[in-house]
Scaffold this motif. Structure first.
Motif, mmCIF file in Angstrom:
data_model
loop_
_atom_site.group_PDB
_atom_site.id
_atom_site.type_symbol
_atom_site.label_atom_id
_atom_site.label_comp_id
_atom_site.label_asym_id
_atom_site.label_seq_id
_atom_site.Cartn_x
_atom_site.Cartn_y
_atom_site.Cartn_z
ATOM 1 N N ASN A 1 41.575 37.464 38.811
ATOM 2 C CA ASN A 1 40.661 37.157 40.294
ATOM 3 C C ASN A 1 40.008 35.958 40.177
ATOM 4 O O ASN A 1 40.126 35.335 41.197
ATOM 5 C CB ASN A 1 39.965 38.460 39.964
ATOM 6 C CG ASN A 1 40.460 39.823 40.373
ATOM 7 O OD1 ASN A 1 41.452 39.801 40.872
ATOM 8 N ND2 ASN A 1 40.038 40.787 39.795
ATOM 9 N N PHE A 2 39.423 35.576 38.954
ATOM 10 C CA PHE A 2 38.675 34.525 39.247
ATOM 11 C C PHE A 2 39.761 33.143 39.420
ATOM 12 O O PHE A 2 39.235 32.318 40.177
ATOM 13 C CB PHE A 2 37.807 34.108 37.648
ATOM 14 C CG PHE A 2 37.166 32.938 37.508
ATOM 15 C CD1 PHE A 2 36.010 32.952 38.408
ATOM 16 C CD2 PHE A 2 37.455 31.707 36.974
ATOM 17 C CE1 PHE A 2 35.083 31.790 38.453
ATOM 18 C CE2 PHE A 2 36.815 30.566 36.820
ATOM 19 C CZ PHE A 2 35.668 30.476 37.676
ATOM 20 N N LEU A 3 40.673 32.978 38.790
ATOM 21 C CA LEU A 3 41.440 31.955 38.923
ATOM 22 C C LEU A 3 42.095 31.737 40.313
ATOM 23 O O LEU A 3 41.927 30.796 41.108
ATOM 24 C CB LEU A 3 42.783 32.064 37.933
ATOM 25 C CG LEU A 3 42.157 31.766 36.335
ATOM 26 C CD1 LEU A 3 43.659 31.624 35.480
ATOM 27 C CD2 LEU A 3 41.679 30.253 36.273
ATOM 28 N N ALA A 4 42.346 33.365 40.759
ATOM 29 C CA ALA A 4 42.736 33.252 42.190
ATOM 30 C C ALA A 4 41.580 32.740 43.172
ATOM 31 O O ALA A 4 42.056 32.105 44.202
ATOM 32 C CB ALA A 4 43.177 34.553 42.440
ATOM 33 N N LEU A 5 40.518 33.011 42.663
ATOM 34 C CA LEU A 5 39.347 32.653 43.659
ATOM 35 C C LEU A 5 39.076 31.173 43.530
ATOM 36 O O LEU A 5 39.087 30.412 44.626
ATOM 37 C CB LEU A 5 38.044 33.699 43.195
ATOM 38 C CG LEU A 5 36.812 33.325 44.089
ATOM 39 C CD1 LEU A 5 36.979 33.636 45.506
ATOM 40 C CD2 LEU A 5 35.532 33.920 43.503
ATOM 41 N N LEU B 1 35.123 35.354 32.203
ATOM 42 C CA LEU B 1 34.746 33.812 32.567
ATOM 43 C C LEU B 1 34.405 33.186 31.699
ATOM 44 O O LEU B 1 34.886 31.991 31.621
ATOM 45 C CB LEU B 1 33.136 34.250 33.500
ATOM 46 C CG LEU B 1 33.334 35.132 34.824
ATOM 47 C CD1 LEU B 1 31.886 35.238 35.422
ATOM 48 C CD2 LEU B 1 34.420 34.862 35.750
ATOM 49 N N THR C 1 34.547 43.119 42.246
ATOM 50 C CA THR C 1 34.849 41.693 42.233
ATOM 51 C C THR C 1 35.539 41.495 43.454
ATOM 52 O O THR C 1 35.610 40.183 43.760
ATOM 53 C CB THR C 1 35.811 41.424 41.007
ATOM 54 O OG1 THR C 1 34.863 41.815 39.791
ATOM 55 C CG2 THR C 1 36.323 40.027 40.939
ATOM 56 N N TRP C 2 36.642 42.446 43.812
ATOM 57 C CA TRP C 2 37.423 42.036 45.067
ATOM 58 C C TRP C 2 36.484 41.960 46.161
ATOM 59 O O TRP C 2 36.632 41.223 47.246
ATOM 60 C CB TRP C 2 38.360 43.031 45.178
ATOM 61 C CG TRP C 2 39.558 43.087 44.296
ATOM 62 C CD1 TRP C 2 39.754 41.923 43.607
ATOM 63 C CD2 TRP C 2 40.372 44.106 44.061
ATOM 64 N NE1 TRP C 2 40.713 42.268 42.857
ATOM 65 C CE2 TRP C 2 41.235 43.497 43.177
ATOM 66 C CE3 TRP C 2 40.900 45.247 44.523
ATOM 67 C CZ2 TRP C 2 42.431 44.215 42.556
ATOM 68 C CZ3 TRP C 2 41.998 46.019 44.217
ATOM 69 C CH2 TRP C 2 42.708 45.520 43.192
ATOM 70 N N MET D 1 34.967 38.689 46.066
ATOM 71 C CA MET D 1 35.820 37.717 46.501
ATOM 72 C C MET D 1 36.101 37.795 47.832
ATOM 73 O O MET D 1 36.281 36.590 48.667
ATOM 74 C CB MET D 1 37.352 38.067 45.816
ATOM 75 C CG MET D 1 37.100 37.609 44.246
ATOM 76 S SD MET D 1 38.481 37.924 43.371
ATOM 77 C CE MET D 1 39.807 37.061 44.047
ATOM 78 N N THR E 1 32.879 27.679 41.930
ATOM 79 C CA THR E 1 33.295 28.842 42.022
ATOM 80 C C THR E 1 32.694 29.844 40.877
ATOM 81 O O THR E 1 32.336 30.969 41.167
ATOM 82 C CB THR E 1 34.946 29.080 42.014
ATOM 83 O OG1 THR E 1 35.437 28.063 42.613
ATOM 84 C CG2 THR E 1 35.423 30.444 42.108
ATOM 85 N N ILE F 1 35.696 34.619 50.586
ATOM 86 C CA ILE F 1 36.850 34.116 51.177
ATOM 87 C C ILE F 1 36.809 34.183 52.603
ATOM 88 O O ILE F 1 36.970 33.227 53.539
ATOM 89 C CB ILE F 1 38.053 34.824 50.774
ATOM 90 C CG1 ILE F 1 38.391 34.578 49.323
ATOM 91 C CG2 ILE F 1 39.343 34.798 51.496
ATOM 92 C CD1 ILE F 1 39.468 35.559 48.605
#
Lengths: 230, 258
Positions: free
Chosen positions: B14-18, A114, A25-26, A29, A84, A33
């Motif tokens: 993580n999702f909210l941060a994203l 989610l 996931t990171w 992300m 997102t 980003i």
């Protein structure tokens, strides 16, 4: 066969275990980003646009158009959340073609997270748009007797949302694993390519359904934004 | 199929941060950039439409101006054509008048020359006839020309009868017998006596005055107040003059026809 990357603990960050789901996931992300930073640093209002800005403008415009079409409202407040959801799920599924990469959407924990975000976002958007009274009234429509069913429907559709995405992604992984054991040289490649398509479609379905739920909560007439067959 | 709630919590974070990061880094800047570009495009379209409207207005104004210019040009052209036509007509009229004046002048000059020629011709012819008559008379009768002229005149006097003779006599009576005889040559005494004798038919006691008038071409003229009796070569010369004049006119018409 490892069904979910949750069980693969890679290291501990203090007391918290960091499993493969969180690491991938990171990574997703980070890619998102990084590309957003590339766009942000060389953002252009006029003249020639960079390739990244062109790509992201197309994605943002498409998502905004879909939101506008589904909800009949301006996409501004919903764009960050829905967008997102889409880009995260889509990139996670697309990166599944990278050897060794395990998509975080293949984890029931991720899809549950989610779905919970959607579960929480729906009443938040509804309250923000219609107020407390207006939103709570939607649960006793068309009759107060329907209130338990409406609440149950709210929970089950969230569960369905999580299970659908998890099942689709996981099924792809399982089928790929089975095919590797049967015909390890040719069919896995085809399945991975097919996975690109189904991954993007799953991301689209998840985001659109989330928007439909939000739209049903933010409209005065409940269920007005529900697509046929849902 | 199991749910790791720690992972779920981490993924929610993580999702909210994203969501937050992408909202700050991506959605808001990109959306604003697209809005600014759309506004810029709208402004450009508006500017283009404004310029197009200005261009259309300018084109209409230029077309109207062109129509005015064409109308003015047509007017000026028509006026110039009218002036040219008037000028041409005036010049033609002036040319015709000038030609007519020249023609009249030429015809006057021609008439004068013709008259002078005829006068010269008459004088020359008269002189020639006189010379011819004199020579003929000398050759045939041996008498002087003057004698023949006097005889002819006397014959004419004697040939007078009726009203002319009565009018002549009345004039002679009114004049008291005074009368004048003019001749182109000097009359001898014999001639004068014969004339006086011939004039007895007119008056019983004529008082005759003689004088010489070279204008009488080879002739004699009797004048009693308003009555005149004469014999000259003029009658013959007039016939000759008329005949010559007719010939000249005929020749001039033939030349004009050519």
């Amino acid at each position: 066969m490892q069904m979910t990357p949750d069980g693969t603990i890679l290291f501990h960050l203090g007391p918290l275990p960091v499993n493969a789901t969180i690491l991938y996931t990171w990574i997703v992300m980070g890619v998102l980003i990084l590309s957003a930073l590339l766009v942000r640093l060389r953002l252009s209002d006029t003249g020639e646009l960079t390739r990244w800005q062109n790509l992201w403008e197309a994605v943002v415009e498409t998502i905004a158009g879909q939101i506008r079409e589904v909800s009949g409202q301006e996409p501004g407040p919903y764009l960050p959340f829905i967008g997102t959801l889409f880009v995260f799920i889509a990139l996670s599924n697309i990166l599944a073609v990278v050897p060794g990469f395990q998509p975080p959407t293949g984890s029931l924990s991720t899809t549950t997270a989610l779905a919970l975000c959607v579960l929480i976002a729906v009443p938040l958007f509804g309250l923000a748009r219609r107020g407390v009274g207006g939103y709570l009234r939607s649960y006793i429509q068309p009759s107060p007797l329907m209130a338990p069913f409406n609440v149950m429907g709210e929970l089950t559709r969230t569960l369905a949302l999580a299970i659908r995405l998890y099942g689709n992604v996981m099924s792809g992984t399982v089928i790929a694993g089975i095919l590797i054991s049967i015909a390890p040289f040719f069919f896995p490649v085809l399945m991975q390519l097919l996975g690109l398509l189904t991954g993007v479609i799953q991301a689209y379905i998840f985001a659109i359904l989330a928007m439909v739920y939000i739209a049903s909560a933010t409209r005065d007439r409940p269920g007005a934004g529900m697509p046929k067959g849902e | 199929m199991q749910i790791d709630w720690i992972t779920v919590a981490a993924q929610i974070v993580n999702f909210l941060a994203l969501v937050w990061i992408l909202h700050r880094l991506l959605y808001r800047p990109v959306t604003r950039a697209m809005q600014r570009r759309a506004a810029d495009i709208r402004d450009r379209f508006a500017e283009a439409e404004r310029r197009e409207a200005l261009a259309v207005e300018e084109a209409d104004r230029l077309r109207a101006q062109q129509r005015d210019v064409e109308a003015a040009r047509a007017g000026v052209l028509a006026e110039a054509e009218a002036e040219a036509a008037a000028l041409r007509a005036r010049l033609e009229e002036e040319a015709r008048a000038a030609v007519a004046a020249r023609r009249a002048e030429w015809e006057d000059q021609l008439d004068r020359e013709q008259a002078a020629f005829l006068a010269d011709l008459r004088r020359g012819t008269a002189a020639h006839v006189a010379r011819v008559a004199r020579r003929v008379l000398d050759d045939l009768a041996g008498a002087a020309l003057e004698e023949a002229v006097v005889d002819t005149f006397i014959g004419r006097l004697r040939a007078l009868e009726g009203k002319p003779l009565d009018e002549l006599r009345a004039e002679a009576v009114a004049a008291g017998g005074e009368m004048a005889v003019s001749s182109a040559f000097d009359l001898s005494d014999g001639m004068r006596a014969r004339l006086c004798s011939a004039l007895d038919r007119v008056h019983d006691a004529p008082r005759v005055g003689f004088d010489r008038d070279p204008a009488l071409v080879c002739g004699i003229r009797l004048r009693i107040r308003g009555q005149t009796v004469q014999w000259t070569v003029d009658a013959y010369l007039d016939d000759l003059q008329n005949e010559v004049a007719a010939q000249i006119d005929r020749g001039a018409r033939d030349r004009a026809a050519e």
